[in-house]
Structures are given as C-alpha cells and as structure tokens.
Design an enzyme around this catalytic site. Structure first.
Site, PDB file in Angstrom:
ATOM      1  N   CYS A 149       0.830  -1.207   0.000  1.00 43.28           N
ATOM      2  CA  CYS A 149       0.000   0.000   0.000  1.00 43.28           C
ATOM      3  C   CYS A 149       0.862   1.253   0.000  1.00 43.28           C
ATOM      4  CB  CYS A 149      -0.943  -0.015   1.199  1.00 43.28           C
ATOM      5  SG  CYS A 149      -0.113  -0.201   2.792  1.00 43.28           S
TER       6      CYS A 149
ATOM      7  N   HIS B  24      -1.526   0.981   7.512  1.00 40.68           N
ATOM      8  CA  HIS B  24      -1.985   1.003   6.128  1.00 40.68           C
ATOM      9  C   HIS B  24      -1.836   2.416   5.576  1.00 40.68           C
ATOM     10  CE1 HIS B  24      -4.226  -0.003   2.543  1.00 40.68           C
ATOM     11  NE2 HIS B  24      -5.057   0.988   2.775  1.00 40.68           N
TER      12      HIS B  24
END
Length: 1252
Positions: free
Chosen positions: A50, A305
C-alpha cells in the site's frame, strides 16, 4: 510462509449441464472489473504494497513527471521484449513505470497491477508482502530512476522537478563575516512533535536563529577568536514540486520502543514560502505552492496502512459527491395514489430509505412488496417490463454495479412526478456526461479523490482536515507551484502526451477486456441448483431426511438463470422420466434438524432472477401435499428447531433423582413452549431457557406460567438453545462479580549512568538529574565527576544507551540534547572508552556467521564513504580471519542473514547504511550476477517406494554425521509410519536464474561430465557418491520442493518454468525427492500424503501419495470423493482429517452434509484453501474406514506425547521468564516492565542495472 499466495488460479468450468450425483462448478477466471463511476483506476495491493501504491498514484497525478517520463522513447530506454537478451541495455524500471501510468490512464479496469514493476525492482514475493516506510521508498525510487536514466535526455528528470537547495549561515556578531554551507534536498523533513503545524515547523527551521553566546561561543576564522554569532538556515532554491516528510515516528529510550506522534498538525491548502527563502524580492506568486497530494498512514509505528488524498489537476476523474439530503423517515404511505402508480417515484423513495442509497437488486423487489403491498410483477411488469430491465433503461437515475447485483441512486433527486423527471432527463444527461461541479467550488477547480489501493472515492477539501491528527493522519505532503499551468488540451484528456506504442497497446488490451467480459457474463449466467426428489425422502422427527443416502436423493442441475420457472420445470420433467402426476417446486433449506420446505415457486412466466433463486439453491421436487403418506408442514413459521432439553431423571418409585438427562428434541417454531412437558412426559414444573449465544449461569431465564402459551419463536429460541425443566422448589444460581485495581507509575527526571570503562570507582552507577534540553556532554562530564574517575576520560569517552537486554547501542554525539538524541528520562546509559563517531562516520555492529547470539557482536567505526570491499577487509582484520571467500549481509528483522551487499565498490552511504546497523560476516563468495546459490538436499520420505529402499539403506549410514537433517520423531511425525523425515545435504549449486526447473533436475540426473555451464556444483568437504548411483531415468522421476523449517515446503511443479519466475530469493534451499514413476503435475493438481488408520490401533499405515485434481473446486466434497475412489470405499463410509504437525492435532474435514448446513452462513468455509484448513501440497491426510472402525479419534500415541512435551516446554519457558523478571535490576522499582523489543526492520532496496 505464504505458500502459493500469488500463484495464478487455473480453475475452469465443467461442461456438464446436469446429471446424477454431486457435481461441483467453479467460475472461470473473471476479467478485471471495469472502472467505477469516478473513471479513475486504483492499484491492487500485493499483500503489503500500500505504501508503494500511494506513492505511485502521487507520481501519476503529477502530470509534469508523467509526461517527462512519456517523452523518453524506445530508442533511449530500449524495449521490454529485449530485456532477456544478454547484450541489450534495457532500462526496465522507467519502461515499467511508463506502462503502469498508461494503464492507469487508459485501461478500463478497476485496479492496475504492480507485479511487473516490482519484478523490475528485483523484489521477491517476501518483499512484496513486507510493508516499508513510504518516505524511505520516495528517496530510493528517485535514486533508482536517476541511475536508470543516466545517458538519456531524462537524466535530470528528478533534479529538474524535485531538487532544491538550503543554505546554512553563521554570521559573526563582531566582524559580520558570513560562513555558509549549501545543502541539496529532494524532500524536506519537518518535525511534528511539539509543533502546531507545517508553517510553525518551517518558521522554527528557516526564520528563527540560534545564538552562540556566553558559554557557547563560536570561533570566527576572520577574528581568530571565540565570538558571539548567530546561526540560521534559508531556502535558496525552490523546486517546481516540494515534498514534506513529517517526522511522526519517534523513539522512547526509556521503554526502548518506537511510538507514533498523533497530535494535531495542521497544513494549508496553499502556502506562501516567501518568509522562509533567502531571496524575497520577487513577486509573492513566485513563492506560492498548492497542496495536491497527502499520503496518509493509519495505524501504529510497527504496522498499518497507507492511502492517499489526491487533487485531480487534469480533471481526469468524474467527481460526484452525494450530499446526505435523503430523509430516512420517508413514509411511503403518505405518497399519493398517482405517485404509487409511478414506478420511478416509488423506487427512488425505497432507495432513499437505505444507507448510502444502495441495495441489492434482489432485495429491491422485496422492499417494494413490503411497502406497497403488491409485487413489481403484478403492478408494473405488464407496462414497464422486468425490474432489472427497467433499472437499465433509466440509467440516468439508477446506477447498477458491473455485475448488476446492486443498485443505487446515481444522483440525489427530490421526490418528483414522472413528468418532472422526463422534463429533466436532458439536463441530467448533460450533467452526467460533463464534469459535475463541486458543491461550493468553482466549475474549473480540480477535485479531490481518496485513492485507497483498488478503491477510488471522491472527497471534499474539508475532509483533508480530518487527517491533521490521530492514528490515521498525514505522513507526506506534496505541493506544486501555483504558477504551473496545464495546457487546455490536457484537460479531461487521458490520451494527452501518451506515446503511440502505448496507446496502441492499451486500445488492444481494452478490446480484449471487452471480449473476456462478454464471455464471462455469459458463463456467469449459469448457476447450480440442488434438486431434492420427494420420493427419495421420508419425514422423521420434524424434518425431511434421505431414505438411503444424500447422493441418491439429490440431483444437481446447471441452469441458465435468465430462463423462466416454466423452462426449469420442463427440464426437470425431461430429466426425471419416472415422474408421474403434478410437480411442485419449492425452496428448501438445510437446518440442523434436517431439510425443511419453505415457499412454493409460482409464476412459470417469471425468470429465475425475478423470483430470486440464488446460485446453489436447494429445490424440493414433490406433489405439494405429502411425502411418503405424511403431510409436510411448509413455510418459515413452522421451521423446525433443534433444542437441547435437560430434565431430571426419575427412579422406578417415580421419585426424582439428582441426575439430569440431556436429550435433543425437535419442535416447530410456532409450537407452544408448554409442549415441552408433553414431549418429555413430565406433568409439571418450571421451564428455564438459555439462548445459543449465552454463556454462564446468569444467562438462564425463567418462563412465567402465563407465557407457556407463547411459541418458541416468540420467546426468541433458536437452533442450539437449551431448555431446563426443574422442580418449582429449586432456587436460582448465585452470581459473582469481580473488581479491578489500577496502578500508576511516577514520572522521573534523571538518567542512570553506569561505569563501563573498566576502571575502579567507588560506585558502579550514578543518577544524573537532567531535562530534555540538557546537552549530552554535560551529562558525561557530571558522570565522570560523580563516579570519581580520571579527568583524562573527558577527552576519550562517550555515552551509549543500554537497552533492556543490557546491549550497548550506538554512542550519542556530545553536542546533542536529550531531546535531539530522543533519550527518555529514566534511561540507562553506559560510560564507555573511546570517542563517539563524527557526523561523517558510521558506528556498525558485526558478527561472524548467521547464528547471531546477543552480546557477541563486534564494533567498528568507519567512514561513511568507505566501500563494501574495504569495510569487509577491516572486519576480517578485527575478527582475526583471513582469505577472500567472505561477503557481507545485512541482518533482517528476525536476527537472521538478510540482503547481501552485492556492490563491493559501492560506498556504505550509497547503500543507505546508518550508525547502529548490524552486518553479518558470512563465509563464501557471492554467486555471479544472474546466478543463484542454492543448497541441494536429498529427501526420502518413508513410504511404499521399494524401488529406492536398498539404496537408502546403503547411504543412510554414510551421511549420519553432519550431512543429515532428521526431524524429531515425536515432534514432526503424525504416526509410527510417518515418524521421520530426513533431508541429506548434497552440496551447493550455482545456477543461472534463466535456467528452468527441468534443466536443474536434468543436471542432477546426469553424470558430472555431462553437466552444462548453467550449473556449477560446489560440493561440501565430505565425500559424496556420484548422482549416477541413484540411476534416475529422467527428470520426471524427481520431485522438487523448497525447504522451509527443515521440512519440504512449496512444491515446484512446472518443468519449463524459469527459476527466476519462482521468486526463490537468495536464501532458498531445494530438496529433491525420488519417484517410482514419472510425474508431470499440472497447476490444478494438489499432492497429498494419505495414511489409512489401522483398525483397532492408534496408528496409521505407511503414507501413500495422492494427486487431487482441483479443477472442479477446492471443496470438501470433491476431496472426499477423490479419497474414496483412490481407496475403493463408499464416500459415506470414510472420514478424513488434515494433520497439523506443529500442534500434534488432526483437523477433521466435514462431510458434504455439514458443508451444506453452513453454506448460507459462511460460504467460504467450503473452500479448503482458506481457514481453518489452508490445504496445500505435501499435507498429510488421515483416513478412517467407518466399515471397520466408528469413532471420532484421529490422534496417535505420539500425538499425546508431543502435546505433553509442548505443555511442559511452555510451562518451563514461563517459569524462566518469571525468574528473569525477578532478577532484572535495570528497571526502577516503580516503573512498568517495558515490552520486548522488536527486531530491526528489513531494509528496502531497488536493484538497478548499470547504464554508465
């Protein structure tokens, strides 16, 4: 670790349309989903990428960067088709970036893939699963691009767009002499802690001055004496694009752990940098920068994330944001009759009552029926056609998903009459085909999007303020000069400046995607129905049960869901030639009590979609009245409930005993609770109920006598609920409660310094009072005085932090404050001999070998410009070793040998090494570039392979020392027959990454003289027999595995696949297993070790290999059928279980009936690839023949012993940890025990070829 997580799925669809018995159908590989309404493409996450996706999207939405990269043609970069040619210089990284940007611009898919790009980085599958820091990636990617573009017209691309300079000045207060030093930057790192925002941080860095006076004077070269002076920094040159990296992660030296700064940190949408620049005579517009990207980190310092907020500068996306104007309390009964006659109005009103105005199409018809009391087919179908077709025709109002499974309102509309909507149709279409303006923005203002891996959603500018603080907060900021203007032809034109060859490639790919989607749509319209035939069932104990077996009573039919119910009925008539009389089709479901019939299917003119028949639906075929002469109750009201009833046992004298009887009973949902007395033959008593989810005594509830007339459903009872019948004199259970107490730790304002100079002193350690602004030099001098050591140590000593394990960390520079050194109050420091490294030096730990023992590391101080080769020589000299067969590796996060330092001429600074890093001195030279050094092992599992038995007996004694891994017979073995797994070391192989697996096997089966230059054998010191002794007929008689945890791990199955494509990595080991016959496994085959349980013994027979074809699905039913066919047993007379060697447990694989029972609740459980089975090649499957043995136990005596040893080991480890905690004296008595420190993070690198 992750097995075949990234391997392609080759499953296909069976051509069988219908037939007798169980047939499983899996969907074909679906093409990527098309773009969502935003018309922007995301990037798929490979497992931990990510951070990479967020940075790539930022670069993609920097049109000047994107177009500069597009301007480099194949004549400068080369062609991807030539990348495998030995003499071709192909700059793979910029070529893959070009291709990725073209896909993001033009390819009609929801998300692009970065697999080709990360392959060009030289990353393995492990690196793609490991998350790194996006700020680190930004610098490494720019460095890799600069190296890749050397010698091309784009050699200055990064420098031109991102390079700026800072000037540091010291001004003498006496002679006004200015001493300055210029620094280059690609991004600016700004503080977050104790700073309110970006402008505040810049003010501290580039406006405020540091004054040298009093005890801290500056030596002026012009005055040649100590004078007062002022130090400051200014921005001298500003790049077109300015990147700010926020220092949100800090280190707590008391707890010896990192932490994330989550305080509020503001940043403007437009910033004026004039106050921070050296030259300020230009117009203000020259210093104005606009925010266009915010990379956001959600989580803590050890994981989380990334996603990114991006401004669409070129207006490429379709920005539509729905204000929450819908009234959730709309009452459809208040609508006028003419509005109910208008289907547009009624459907919009139903959608406005749903969250996000989104609802599955199948439920929309049910909601409509519930609200107006009449179905769509009866009210509107004759005039407007089917519901789904109506939604498609009014696409300006309703938005169907790509698979037409859900529908939402495309745009907020107030409740109007149909005539009003028709008058506005033209305006709506005009609005939707043009860029929709923002709610409060100018029509020409770019809009913002939240790009979160594959998902792209529109956001408002005010949403950016939510990322000022918290665990989800801004981490990198990207600004662009306000004066940068985009040409009009680039607006909403994704093809602008894209090279012709990429345009042609994307156009061809889009045509191919359209063809695949059309084929997939046709395939996906077929679904499977399970037909349960009434004559094969009987009604017993409140539900339907098969007369013989489930296989005989159920037939499978694959049918087109676009056909009508009448077509289905006709097909069943043709299939069941024996059927006589009326045929009624009803929806049935499996419940714990058995099969239950629900609603009857009516309307032969309706399609199966319109009557909401789902894939895998159970259909009961009967006459609609009775089964086997018994009338069948149907409907949800009388659904059978399986309840546990507990009631007291009675003696022969009819007196109650203390023992309770626990028996299962089945009751209709609409039966009265009082019927329990009749079923249990108990005249009277008190009923207590306990729901299936409740636990404990307090969950039992007494039913009052007046409520005994209520039904089971009204009382909230479900399957699995318990009912207790007791005498009315029994009392209730007592409840207990527990309290909590809280301890606190007082803050400290001191540091503890230990004497580690090997000099005698009156005290071993002292506490030095300090503040965060205390200079480290002052603390060191105070410690020397209080420890009463020699004054000479003031010139030749340093302070080093001590972690909780007693390890000395990197020395702290004397000129740092505690705040700058990130030392926490209460930390322990060691006063050590020797000076701290200077700003141009590196302090490194190193150890010999890969077995790192805490406290055995050696230390060196070297210049950061020293090469890897010279650093290696220094380490060899200090460790007393000689020879040139050594290399250096970094230590990874789990204290093992990590990435090798391949470039021996590169400086340590270029390889991003920093003070405190640990290097491993490993014996053996690195293989040549493009080669892998692979240890080869010989794997001989115990089993009925008599062809190899004699040779194995011959060689086992030869390699019993040093060359054999023999797994512990208790730790790893599921049974006596499978008690040992031996791996015998044969030697190391240097083999080209371009060699295939088949070529590797061929070299093994050939005599040494016949081997090619693709393979170089590096045999160990011991004497080994030639491979010719094994008499391997061909490579197909060898099976290759990777070695994981000293056991066979991943099966390498495709002979013609290159070793490079397996992403083996530099530390992979391979074992070869001899076979009795040739084997050529396909991608859909799974290799399992099966063992039949011996009757009457807690042991198994020898393991036998079984190949299972998963083309029809990874289901329990498919595996059971394969095992039953292999052992020639009835499928209903076997039980199978997977062995878990690390737990010494067997996990039963449920029968097909159990899987169907759970189908509606959790459909994924039917896939043995997923939790809890995670079935893969090499797993052991135990088989039990129910014809000779009928119990539930799969375990063996060895499993019992193994579990006991595990318990004893865990108990001993717990006791050792407690004893260590008691003996620990480093932690103050009032402080909490700090958590166990985590291993160092793995370094991030991108491998680039040489183009100089």
């Amino acid at each position: 670790m992750f097995g075949d997580l990234f391997e392609e799925d080759y499953s296909s669809v069976s051509n069988d349309h219908y037939g007798k018995g169980k047939k499983l159908k899996t969907k074909a590989l679906e093409p990527p989903a098309p773009r969502e309404f935003t018309n922007l493409s995301g990037i798929r996450n490979q497992g931990g990428t990510c951070y990479l996706n967020s940075l790539l999207q930022t670069l993609h939405f920097t049109p000047e960067f994107r177009e500069a990269l597009f301007s480099l043609g194949p004549e400068e970069l080369g062609s991807l088709e030539d990348k495998d040619k030995p003499d071709a210089k192909v700059r793979i990284i910029p070529l893959q970036l070009q291709r990725l940007f073209a896909q993001l611009l033009l390819l009609d898919q929801e998300a692009a893939s970065t697999t080709d790009l990360t392959d060009s980085f030289g990353w393995t599958s492990d690196e793609e699963m490991r998350q790194h820091d996006v700020q680190e990636l930004n610098r490494i990617l720019f460095s890799a691009l600069e190296t890749s573009l050397v010698g091309t017209s784009g050699h200055d691309l990064i420098n031109r767009l991102y390079h700026g300079t800072i000037v540091n000045q010291i001004v003498c207060k006496e002679c006004k002499n200015v001493s300055e030093k210029q620094e280059d930057f690609l991004d600016l790192t700004v503080a977050v802690r104790n700073v309110s925002g970006l402008e505040d941080a810049l003010w501290n860095m580039y406006v405020e001055e540091e004054v040298f006076d009093y005890d801290n004077l500056y030596h002026c070269g012009t005055c040649d004496r100590l004078v007062k002076a002022a130090k400051s920094a200014k921005l001298r040159k500003l790049p077109p694009f300015l990147t700010f990296s926020l220092l949100r992660f800090n280190f707590d030296f008391v707890k010896c752990e990192r932490y994330k700064e989550t305080s509020c940190y503001t940043f403007p949408l437009r910033i004026n940098l004039k106050p921070f620049c050296e030259q300020s005579e230009l117009d203000d517009l020259e210093y104005m920068y606009d925010l266009f990207s915010v990379i956001i980190h959600k989580g803590g310092c050890y994981g989380g994330h990334y996603h990114v907020y991006i401004k669409d500068v070129d207006h490429l996306g379709n920005w539509q944001f729905q204000e929450d104007k819908s009234n959730p309390d709309v009452n459809l009964e208040d609508l006028q009759n003419e509005e109910i006659d208008d289907p547009l109005m009624i459907l919009k009103a139903v959608l406005l009552q749903e969250e996000s105005n989104l609802i599955p199409v199948d439920q929309l018809g049910q909601k409509l029926l519930k609200k107006i009391g009449i179905s769509w087919n009866k009210k509107y179908r004759k005039q407007y056609g089917p519901l789904r077709k109506f939604l498609q025709l009014h696409s300006q109002i309703f938005l169907l998903s790509s698979d037409e499974s859900t529908v939402s309102l495309l745009k907020d509309c107030s409740l109007q009459t149909e005539s009003d909507i028709r008058r506005n149709d033209q305006q709506l279409l005009k609005t939707l085909t043009s860029e929709p303006p923002g709610l409060n923005d100018r029509p020409s203002c770019p809009h913002w999007f939240d790009v979160n891996d594959s998902q792209v959603q529109p956001i408002k500018e005010e949403d950016i303020e939510q990322q000022f603080q918290g665990k989800e907060s801004a981490y990198m900021l990207f600004y662009r000069k306000s004066q940068l203007q985009r040409p009009p032809e680039a607006r909403a034109n994704p093809r602008y400046r894209v090279p012709c060859h990429l345009l042609n490639e994307m156009d061809a790919a889009n045509i191919e995607l359209q063809i695949k989607r059309a084929e997939c749509d046709s395939t996906n319209n077929n679904f499977e129905l399970h037909l349960h035939l009434g004559p094969y069932y009987h009604f017993f104990n409140g539900a339907l049960h098969p007369v013989v077996s489930q296989t005989e009573s159920m037939w499978d039919l694959t049918f087109d869901k676009r056909k009508t119910l009448g077509d289905l009925r006709q097909s069943i008539f043709q299939l069941l030639e024996f059927w006589e009389g009326d045929m009624v089709l009803s929806v049935a479901k499996f419940v714990p009590a058995g099969l239950h019939v629900y609603q009857r299917l009516d309307g032969d003119h309706l399609t199966l979609c319109e009557i909401e028949i789902a894939d895998g639906e159970d259909i009961f075929v009967w006459n609609g009245v009775e089964v086997g002469g018994i009338q069948i109750p149907a409907g949800s009201d009388c659904e059978p409930l399986l309840l546990n009833v507990l009631y007291p046992a009675t003696s022969s004298e009819e007196e109650q005993c203390q023992q309770l009887i626990d028996s299962p009973y089945v009751f209709p949902s609409n039966a009265e609770i009082g019927s329990v007395f009749t079923a249990c033959a108990i005249p009277d008593g008190v009923i207590l109920v306990n729901s299936a989810e409740s636990v404990g005594e307090e969950s039992w509830t007494t039913i009052p006598k007046e409520d005994l007339k209520k039904t089971f459903r009204e009382q909230g009872l479900r399957n699995g609920s318990s009912i207790l019948i007791q005498d009315s004199n029994d009392g209730n259970s007592l409840l207990t409660k527990r309290g909590k107490w809280i301890t606190s730790v007082n803050e400290v304002d001191w540091l503890q310094v230990k004497n580690l100079c090997q000099l005698d002193s009156e005290e071993e350690q002292v506490k030095i009072s300090a503040t965060l602004n205390t200079v480290v030099f002052d603390i060191r001098i105070k410690a020397i005085k209080e420890l009463k050591l020699m004054k000479e140590l003031a010139e030749d000593s340093c302070l080093r932090p001590i972690d909780r394990d007693g390890k000395l960390l990197c020395p702290v520079p004397d000129n740092y404050t505690l705040k700058e050194a990130e030392l926490k109050m209460g930390s322990s420091l060691g006063l050590c001999p020797g000076k701290a490294p200077t700003s141009s030096q590196l302090f490194l730990f190193f150890t010999v070998g890969s077995d790192v023992q805490p406290g055995t590391e050696m230390e060196i101080i070297v210049e950061e410009t020293i090469s890897v080769r010279d650093c290696l020589k220094v380490m060899l000299e200090k460790s007393g070793l000689s020879g040139d067969a050594w290399h250096l590796r970094k230590m990874d996060w789990c204290y093992e040998a990590g990435e090798a330092l391949w470039e021996e001429d590169a400086a340590l600074k270029e390889l991003m090494l920093s003070s405190g890093d640990t290097l491993l001195l490993i014996e053996g030279k690195l293989p040549p570039l493009g080669f892998l050094k692979v240890p080869i092992w010989w794997y001989q599992p115990r089993g009925p392979l008599h062809h190899w038995k004699s040779h194995q007996d011959q060689t086992n004694c030869t390699f019993s020392q040093g060359g054999v891994w023999r797994a512990n017979s208790i730790q790893d073995a599921p049974s006596d027959a499978h008690a040992e797994v031996s791996l015998r070391y044969l030697g190391d192989v240097e083999i080209s990454e371009d060699a295939t697996l088949g070529e590797l096997k061929s070299q093994v089966s050939l005599p040494p003289a016949a081997r090619t230059l693709l393979v170089i054998w590096l045999l160990p010191a011991m004497t080994l027999p030639s491979f010719s002794e094994f008499s391997i007929p061909s490579p197909a008689f060898l099976r290759a595995w990777t070695v994981e945890s000293r056991r066979p791990g991943r099966l390498l199955r495709v002979h013609y696949q290159r070793l490079r494509e397996y992403k083996l990595g530099q530390r992979t080991e391979i074992c070869l297993e001899p076979l009795q016959k040739e084997e050529n496994l396909g991608p859909q085959h799974v290799l399992l070790r099966t063992q039949m349980r011996l009757p009457g013994k807690r042991a198994y027979a020898l393991p036998v290999d079984l190949v299972w074809d998963t083309a029809r699905g990874w289901t329990a039913g498919s595996l059971r059928h394969r095992v039953a066919d292999f052992y020639s047993l009835p499928v209903e007379k076997i039980e199978i279980a997977k062995y878990l060697p690390e737990k010494f447990e067997w996990l039963p694989v449920p029968s097909w009936n159990q899987q169907i029972t759970k189908r509606k609740k959790k459909k994924k459980q039917d896939n043995l690839q997923g939790a809890p089975y995670h079935l893969k090649d090499g797993d052991t499957i135990g088989i039990k023949n129910l014809l000779v043995e009928d119990d539930d136990d799969f375990s063996t005596v060895r499993d019992d012993i193994g579990r006991e040893k595990q318990k004893a080991f865990a108990l001993g480890r717990k006791k050792r940890q407690e004893a260590l905690r008691v003996r620990s004296s480093d932690v103050p008595s009032g402080a909490e025990m700090p958590p166990r420190p985590r291993g160092p993070e793995a370094s991030l690198s991108i491998h680039v070829g040489s183009f100089r």
